[in-house]
Design a protein around this motif. Structure first.
Motif, PDB file in Angstrom:
ATOM      1  N   GLU A 149       0.444   0.319  -6.279  1.00  0.00           N
ATOM      2  CA  GLU A 149       0.486  -1.032  -6.839  1.00  0.00           C
ATOM      3  C   GLU A 149       1.243  -1.983  -5.927  1.00  0.00           C
ATOM      4  OE1 GLU A 149       0.222   0.130 -11.568  1.00  0.00           O
ATOM      5  OE2 GLU A 149       2.166   0.143 -10.568  1.00  0.00           O
ATOM      6  N   ALA A 150       2.360  -1.536  -5.362  1.00  0.00           N
ATOM      7  CA  ALA A 150       3.125  -2.381  -4.445  1.00  0.00           C
ATOM      8  C   ALA A 150       2.332  -2.652  -3.169  1.00  0.00           C
ATOM      9  CB  ALA A 150       4.459  -1.725  -4.109  1.00  0.00           C
ATOM     10  N   ALA A 151       1.657  -1.631  -2.656  1.00  0.00           N
ATOM     11  CA  ALA A 151       0.879  -1.809  -1.432  1.00  0.00           C
ATOM     12  C   ALA A 151      -0.248  -2.815  -1.635  1.00  0.00           C
ATOM     13  CB  ALA A 151       0.324  -0.466  -0.972  1.00  0.00           C
ATOM     14  N   ARG A 152      -0.895  -2.785  -2.799  1.00  0.00           N
ATOM     15  CA  ARG A 152      -1.973  -3.747  -3.067  1.00  0.00           C
ATOM     16  C   ARG A 152      -1.418  -5.151  -3.282  1.00  0.00           C
ATOM     17  NH1 ARG A 152      -4.027   0.531  -6.270  1.00  0.00           N
ATOM     18  NH2 ARG A 152      -3.157  -0.417  -8.153  1.00  0.00           N
ATOM     19  N   ALA A 153      -0.307  -5.265  -4.007  1.00  0.00           N
ATOM     20  CA  ALA A 153       0.233  -6.582  -4.337  1.00  0.00           C
ATOM     21  C   ALA A 153       0.760  -7.309  -3.107  1.00  0.00           C
ATOM     22  CB  ALA A 153       1.341  -6.444  -5.373  1.00  0.00           C
ATOM     23  N   PHE A 154       1.287  -6.561  -2.147  1.00  0.00           N
ATOM     24  CA  PHE A 154       1.922  -7.191  -0.992  1.00  0.00           C
ATOM     25  C   PHE A 154       1.283  -6.725   0.308  1.00  0.00           C
ATOM     26  CE2 PHE A 154       5.205  -6.972  -4.365  1.00  0.00           C
ATOM     27  CZ  PHE A 154       5.323  -8.335  -4.604  1.00  0.00           C
ATOM     28  N   ALA A 155      -0.028  -6.638   0.306  1.00  0.00           N
ATOM     29  CA  ALA A 155      -0.753  -6.249   1.518  1.00  0.00           C
ATOM     30  C   ALA A 155      -0.589  -7.336   2.593  1.00  0.00           C
ATOM     31  CB  ALA A 155      -2.222  -6.047   1.173  1.00  0.00           C
ATOM     32  N   PRO A 156      -0.567  -6.932   3.860  1.00  0.00           N
ATOM     33  CA  PRO A 156      -0.646  -5.542   4.323  1.00  0.00           C
ATOM     34  C   PRO A 156       0.727  -4.879   4.319  1.00  0.00           C
ATOM     35  CG  PRO A 156      -0.629  -7.027   6.196  1.00  0.00           C
ATOM     36  CD  PRO A 156      -0.579  -7.894   4.970  1.00  0.00           C
ATOM     37  N   ALA A 157       0.828  -3.728   3.695  1.00  0.00           N
ATOM     38  CA  ALA A 157       2.070  -2.964   3.664  1.00  0.00           C
ATOM     39  C   ALA A 157       1.977  -1.842   4.693  1.00  0.00           C
ATOM     40  CB  ALA A 157       2.318  -2.396   2.280  1.00  0.00           C
ATOM     41  N   ARG A 158       3.098  -1.553   5.324  1.00  0.00           N
ATOM     42  CA  ARG A 158       3.124  -0.533   6.375  1.00  0.00           C
ATOM     43  C   ARG A 158       3.914   0.677   5.901  1.00  0.00           C
ATOM     44  NH1 ARG A 158       6.801  -0.105  10.781  1.00  0.00           N
ATOM     45  NH2 ARG A 158       7.673  -2.102  10.104  1.00  0.00           N
ATOM     46  N   PRO A 159       3.266   1.851   5.823  1.00  0.00           N
ATOM     47  CA  PRO A 159       4.013   3.045   5.401  1.00  0.00           C
ATOM     48  C   PRO A 159       5.011   3.462   6.462  1.00  0.00           C
ATOM     49  CG  PRO A 159       1.754   3.621   5.984  1.00  0.00           C
ATOM     50  CD  PRO A 159       1.847   2.140   6.073  1.00  0.00           C
ATOM     51  N   LEU A 160       6.190   3.885   6.007  1.00  0.00           N
ATOM     52  CA  LEU A 160       7.237   4.390   6.888  1.00  0.00           C
ATOM     53  C   LEU A 160       7.554   5.822   6.502  1.00  0.00           C
ATOM     54  CD1 LEU A 160       9.699   1.345   6.686  1.00  0.00           C
ATOM     55  CD2 LEU A 160       7.979   1.776   8.453  1.00  0.00           C
ATOM     56  N   GLU A 161       8.198   6.529   7.412  1.00  0.00           N
ATOM     57  CA  GLU A 161       8.601   7.904   7.116  1.00  0.00           C
ATOM     58  C   GLU A 161       9.605   7.914   5.969  1.00  0.00           C
ATOM     59  OE1 GLU A 161      10.543  11.805   9.366  1.00  0.00           O
ATOM     60  OE2 GLU A 161      10.040   9.999  10.488  1.00  0.00           O
ATOM     61  N   GLY A 162       9.448   8.847   5.035  1.00  0.00           N
ATOM     62  CA  GLY A 162      10.365   8.962   3.919  1.00  0.00           C
ATOM     63  C   GLY A 162      11.679   9.580   4.333  1.00  0.00           C
ATOM     64  N   THR A 163      12.679   9.437   3.475  1.00  0.00           N
ATOM     65  CA  THR A 163      14.006   9.970   3.788  1.00  0.00           C
ATOM     66  C   THR A 163      14.173  11.418   3.346  1.00  0.00           C
ATOM     67  OG1 THR A 163      14.841   9.086   1.695  1.00  0.00           O
ATOM     68  CG2 THR A 163      15.048   7.685   3.655  1.00  0.00           C
ATOM     69  N   ALA A 164      13.223  11.937   2.572  1.00  0.00           N
ATOM     70  CA  ALA A 164      13.279  13.319   2.078  1.00  0.00           C
ATOM     71  C   ALA A 164      11.907  13.659   1.524  1.00  0.00           C
ATOM     72  CB  ALA A 164      14.347  13.453   0.990  1.00  0.00           C
ATOM     73  N   PRO A 165      11.628  14.938   1.277  1.00  0.00           N
ATOM     74  CA  PRO A 165      10.357  15.288   0.637  1.00  0.00           C
ATOM     75  C   PRO A 165      10.199  14.556  -0.687  1.00  0.00           C
ATOM     76  CG  PRO A 165      11.455  17.252   1.467  1.00  0.00           C
ATOM     77  CD  PRO A 165      12.438  16.122   1.616  1.00  0.00           C
ATOM     78  N   THR A 166       8.985  14.179  -0.992  1.00  0.00           N
ATOM     79  CA  THR A 166       8.586  13.434  -2.201  1.00  0.00           C
ATOM     80  C   THR A 166       9.101  12.003  -2.198  1.00  0.00           C
ATOM     81  OG1 THR A 166      10.435  13.992  -3.712  1.00  0.00           O
ATOM     82  CG2 THR A 166       8.622  15.586  -3.529  1.00  0.00           C
ATOM     83  N   ARG A 167       9.676  11.543  -1.094  1.00  0.00           N
ATOM     84  CA  ARG A 167      10.107  10.150  -0.982  1.00  0.00           C
ATOM     85  C   ARG A 167       9.281   9.455   0.093  1.00  0.00           C
ATOM     86  NH1 ARG A 167      16.677  10.839  -1.181  1.00  0.00           N
ATOM     87  NH2 ARG A 167      16.792  11.375  -3.389  1.00  0.00           N
ATOM     88  N   TRP A 168       8.809   8.244  -0.241  1.00  0.00           N
ATOM     89  CA  TRP A 168       8.019   7.456   0.696  1.00  0.00           C
ATOM     90  C   TRP A 168       8.576   6.051   0.745  1.00  0.00           C
ATOM     91  CZ3 TRP A 168       5.316   9.867  -3.518  1.00  0.00           C
ATOM     92  CH2 TRP A 168       4.825  11.137  -3.194  1.00  0.00           C
TER      93      TRP A 168
END
Length: 198
Positions: A149-168
């Motif tokens: 939802e955040a990626a669609r609302a504020f496109a273009p969003a850039r994914p970054l490496e997470g700080t731990a497993p299951t975190r993005w």
């Protein structure tokens, strides 16, 4: 995770969907301890229960006899509420979703291949449930939206490496409360927003 007793032999250890929700909450507790404490009260469990559920989940996940993540989800959550398909590049995945009582408008969704490999595990908006109105950074409150939802609302969003497993993390530009654009990084755990950083 079959029900067990605590070391005193008196209280049952949470199992099934409650235990799974505790696993989700354990990862969120680092960023949102107040919200997690409220959720524990709603579930009528303690922080010790949360730690024990997470310990058992981790032991299960790393056991050489583990049947894989999809089998773990089925064991805890039962039969999926819905199944469908998702595309990952050229790969077609099976999507299985389960309700999560703490977040009635969300579902826990797992994407798996025919061979049983899991490609994605995250909280998503339930089909038909209205999503949040995301217009400015003021709308990005903890637990208010999913990563999609955040990626669609504020496109273009850039994914970054997470700080731990299951975190993005997502980096994007969004209007601040005053309307001026701000560059922010939003951090998600199990796909649910935890915090926004400038």
């Amino acid at each position: 995770m079959a029900p067990t007793t605590d070391p005193t032999g008196t209280a049952p250890t949470p199992s099934g969907p409650v235990a799974f929700q505790l696993v989700l909450l354990r990862r969120m507790a680092d960023h949102q301890p107040g919200l997690v404490q409220d959720a524990l009260r709603r579930l009528n469990v303690s922080r010790a229960d949360m730690r024990e559920a997470n310990r058992r989940w981790q032991a299960w996940a790393h056991s050489p006899r583990s049947r894989g993540p999809l089998a773990r989800y089925r064991s805890l959550l039962g039969t999926p509420e819905a199944t469908g398909t998702r595309r990952v590049g050229d790969l077609t995945c099976r999507a299985l979703t389960w309700p999560v009582p703490l977040w009635p408008d969300l579902r826990f969704e797992v994407w798996s291949t025919e061979q049983g490999a899991v490609w994605n595990e995250a909280l998503v908006r339930a089909a038909g449930a209205p999503g949040p109105a995301l217009r400015t950074t003021a709308d990005l409150t903890p637990w208010s939206c999913t990563i999609d939802e955040a990626a669609r609302a504020f496109a273009p969003a850039r994914p970054l490496e997470g700080t731990a497993p299951t975190r993005w993390r997502l980096a994007f530009t969004a209007p601040g409360p005053d309307g001026a654009p701000r560059d922010v990084v939003a951090e998600f755990t199990w796909g649910l927003l935890q915090r926004v950083m400038d």
